[in-house]
Motif scaffolding. Structure first.
Motif, short mmCIF file in Angstrom:
data_model
loop_
_atom_site.label_atom_id
_atom_site.label_comp_id
_atom_site.label_asym_id
_atom_site.label_seq_id
_atom_site.Cartn_x
_atom_site.Cartn_y
_atom_site.Cartn_z
N ASP A 298 0.84 -1.20 0.00
CA ASP A 298 0.00 0.00 0.00
C ASP A 298 0.88 1.24 0.00
O ASP A 298 1.94 1.28 0.63
CB ASP A 298 -0.91 0.00 1.24
CG ASP A 298 -2.00 1.07 1.15
OD1 ASP A 298 -2.23 1.58 0.05
OD2 ASP A 298 -2.59 1.38 2.20
N ILE A 299 0.40 2.27 -0.73
CA ILE A 299 1.06 3.57 -0.76
C ILE A 299 0.02 4.62 -0.40
O ILE A 299 -1.03 4.71 -1.04
CB ILE A 299 1.63 3.88 -2.16
CG1 ILE A 299 2.68 2.82 -2.55
CG2 ILE A 299 2.24 5.28 -2.20
CD1 ILE A 299 3.22 3.00 -3.96
N SER A 300 0.29 5.37 0.64
CA SER A 300 -0.63 6.44 1.05
C SER A 300 0.15 7.73 1.26
O SER A 300 1.38 7.76 1.11
CB SER A 300 -1.38 6.05 2.33
OG SER A 300 -0.49 6.05 3.43
N GLY A 301 -0.54 8.76 1.64
CA GLY A 301 0.13 10.05 1.83
C GLY A 301 0.99 10.10 3.06
O GLY A 301 1.85 10.99 3.17
N THR A 302 0.83 9.16 3.98
CA THR A 302 1.58 9.20 5.24
C THR A 302 2.54 8.04 5.43
O THR A 302 3.45 8.12 6.23
CB THR A 302 0.61 9.23 6.43
OG1 THR A 302 -0.25 8.08 6.36
CG2 THR A 302 -0.25 10.50 6.40
N TYR A 303 2.35 6.93 4.68
CA TYR A 303 3.22 5.78 4.90
C TYR A 303 3.19 4.86 3.68
O TYR A 303 2.30 4.94 2.83
CB TYR A 303 2.80 5.01 6.15
CG TYR A 303 1.42 4.37 6.06
CD1 TYR A 303 1.24 3.11 5.47
CD2 TYR A 303 0.30 5.03 6.54
CE1 TYR A 303 -0.01 2.54 5.37
CE2 TYR A 303 -0.96 4.45 6.45
CZ TYR A 303 -1.11 3.21 5.87
OH TYR A 303 -2.35 2.66 5.76
N PHE A 304 4.22 4.01 3.63
CA PHE A 304 4.27 2.89 2.69
C PHE A 304 4.16 1.61 3.53
O PHE A 304 4.85 1.46 4.53
CB PHE A 304 5.59 2.86 1.91
CG PHE A 304 5.84 4.10 1.11
CD1 PHE A 304 4.80 4.77 0.49
CD2 PHE A 304 7.13 4.61 0.97
CE1 PHE A 304 5.04 5.92 -0.25
CE2 PHE A 304 7.37 5.76 0.23
CZ PHE A 304 6.32 6.42 -0.37
N GLN A 305 3.30 0.67 3.09
CA GLN A 305 3.11 -0.56 3.87
C GLN A 305 3.75 -1.74 3.17
O GLN A 305 3.47 -2.02 2.00
CB GLN A 305 1.63 -0.86 4.12
CG GLN A 305 1.41 -2.16 4.89
CD GLN A 305 0.00 -2.34 5.38
OE1 GLN A 305 -0.55 -1.46 6.04
NE2 GLN A 305 -0.62 -3.46 5.04
N ILE A 306 4.61 -2.45 3.92
CA ILE A 306 5.28 -3.65 3.42
C ILE A 306 4.63 -4.86 4.11
O ILE A 306 4.53 -4.91 5.35
CB ILE A 306 6.78 -3.63 3.72
CG1 ILE A 306 7.44 -2.37 3.17
CG2 ILE A 306 7.46 -4.89 3.15
CD1 ILE A 306 7.39 -2.28 1.65
N SER A 343 6.66 4.79 10.32
CA SER A 343 5.76 5.94 10.32
C SER A 343 5.02 6.05 11.65
O SER A 343 5.05 5.15 12.49
CB SER A 343 4.75 5.82 9.19
OG SER A 343 3.81 4.81 9.48
N GLY A 344 4.31 7.13 11.82
CA GLY A 344 3.54 7.35 13.05
C GLY A 344 2.47 6.31 13.25
O GLY A 344 2.04 6.04 14.37
N SER A 345 2.02 5.69 12.15
CA SER A 345 1.01 4.65 12.28
C SER A 345 1.58 3.38 12.89
O SER A 345 0.85 2.52 13.34
CB SER A 345 0.41 4.33 10.89
OG SER A 345 -0.17 5.50 10.36
N GLY A 346 2.94 3.27 12.91
CA GLY A 346 3.60 2.14 13.55
C GLY A 346 3.59 0.89 12.68
O GLY A 346 3.44 0.95 11.47
N LEU A 347 3.76 -0.24 13.30
CA LEU A 347 3.75 -1.52 12.60
C LEU A 347 2.80 -2.47 13.33
O LEU A 347 2.52 -2.31 14.51
CB LEU A 347 5.16 -2.13 12.51
CG LEU A 347 5.91 -2.45 13.82
CD1 LEU A 347 5.52 -3.81 14.34
CD2 LEU A 347 7.41 -2.37 13.59
N THR A 348 2.30 -3.44 12.60
CA THR A 348 1.39 -4.42 13.20
C THR A 348 1.88 -5.82 12.86
O THR A 348 2.43 -6.05 11.78
CB THR A 348 -0.05 -4.24 12.68
OG1 THR A 348 -0.04 -4.42 11.25
CG2 THR A 348 -0.59 -2.87 13.03
#
Length: 353
Positions: A298-306, A343-348
């Motif tokens: 995923d690519i968003s304005g605040t983070y990239f998700q791997i 990112s500020g959203s962190g990791l899960t």
């Protein structure tokens, strides 16, 4: 004459009872030995001590009760005791109690025999390593005990107190609708227990998840299934719910899966992300990791998700957690080496263990 009987008859009864008490252990062991020799024809590895220990007490009680009642029956019933209690002759009450004692001792002997047979079959199942046969033995042991208990009650009513069993069944038939309605849930659970044993969605020892309850199945009974949860609590689930609900039998899994979700800052260069993905793929290219997958999800304005997904064989949970921890630490080192910030959203992390 004492109570309408000569003294010599009382002496005979007393002597017979004393002889029965003195020789009860010898005679009981003799009978148990005969039964043991018959049982060895089914299995030559039967433990004689266990067999005798189970049958000795009920045999002794039955023999003593039989000798005592048979001896006392030779006496004439005293006329002084010829009276009625609530329009019921006292002699009929005495005869009914005597027959009840004999029937109870006999039913006890049958129940102990069932216990021994179940121990024998469970030992065979244990040696063979078949858990399904083990739980089947426990189930039918309890079921046969209930049937024999009902037969014992009917024998007491019919033989000891002279009730016509057919009339009892007729009475039950007239009240059948109300009885079936009141016992509907219990009957449904009983039917569900048969479905569980013949369909075998799970067995004793399996780890299952049903209705937000997850744990190890310790016992499958006639009415309910007992589960030891992950928190070590003991949960009883009605068998009907075990049949009607979706049951996740985690013991039958073919693999364990781990899902790791990393959210990087949107300022992370594309080249850095590409190199990090390649490093992770090399890290997961080992023998005990199956079907690894690393990709930019995923690519968003605040983070990239791997997304990082991988499987292992159905190893014990402790071993799986150890592998997961080692891989997570190595992934963190890769992030430090590439100077990648979360990112500020962190990791899960999502683990399917």
């Amino acid at each position: 004459m004492i109570f309408d009987n000569p003294l010599e008859k009382y002496l005979f009864v007393f002597l017979a009872i004393i002889i029965g008490l003195l020789f009860k252990r010898i005679f009981s062991r003799f009978v148990a030995g005969l039964l043991f020799r018959a049982a060895t024809k089914l299995d030559k590895e039967i433990d004689k001590n266990s067999f005798v220990k189970l049958l000795l007490d009920p045999l002794e009680v039955f023999l003593v009760a039989f000798i005592t009642i048979a001896s006392i029956d030779k006496l004439r019933f005293p006329s002084a005791l010829d009276f009625e209690i609530y329009e019921l002759p006292f002699i009929a009450i005495v005869h009914g109690l005597a027959k009840t004692i004999l029937i109870t001792a006999f039913i006890w002997l049958l129940l102990r025999s069932i216990d021994f047979i179940s121990l024998l079959l469970k030992e065979k199942a244990r040696v063979a390593g078949d858990v399904k046969d083990h739980q089947l033995v426990v189930f039918f042991r309890d079921f046969l005990k209930v049937i024999i208990g009902i037969m014992g009650v009917l024998m007491v009513l019919g033989i000891a107190f002279g009730f016509e069993v057919s009339k009892v069944w007729t009475g039950l038939g007239l009240a059948g609708a109300a009885l079936a309605l009141s016992l509907r849930e219990s009957i449904e659970n009983l039917i569900a227990s048969f479905i569980i044993f013949f369909d075998k969605p799970f067995t004793t020892g399996d780890i299952v998840k049903v209705n937000n309850v997850s744990g190890n199945v310790e016992k499958i009974g006639l009415r309910s299934t007992r589960i030891r949860t992950d928190l070590k609590t003991f949960v009883t689930v009605p068998n009907k719910q075990m049949v009607d609900s979706i049951v996740d039998n985690q013991t039958l899994r073919t693999m364990r899966k781990c899902e790791l979700r990393l959210q990087f800052e949107s300022s992370t260069p594309a080249e850095t992300i590409t190199l990090f993905i390649e490093d992770c793929r090399k890290l997961l290219d080992i023998n005990y990791i199956n079907n690894p997958s690393v990709y930019l999800n995923d690519i968003s304005g605040t983070y990239f998700q791997i997304n990082i997904d991988y499987f292992t064989t159905p190893i014990p949970l402790a071993d799986f957690n150890e592998i997961k921890q080692n891989l997570n630490l190595q992934i963190l080192k890769l992030m430090e080496a590439r100077q990648i910030a979360v990112s500020g959203s962190g990791l899960t992390v999502k683990m399917q263990a």
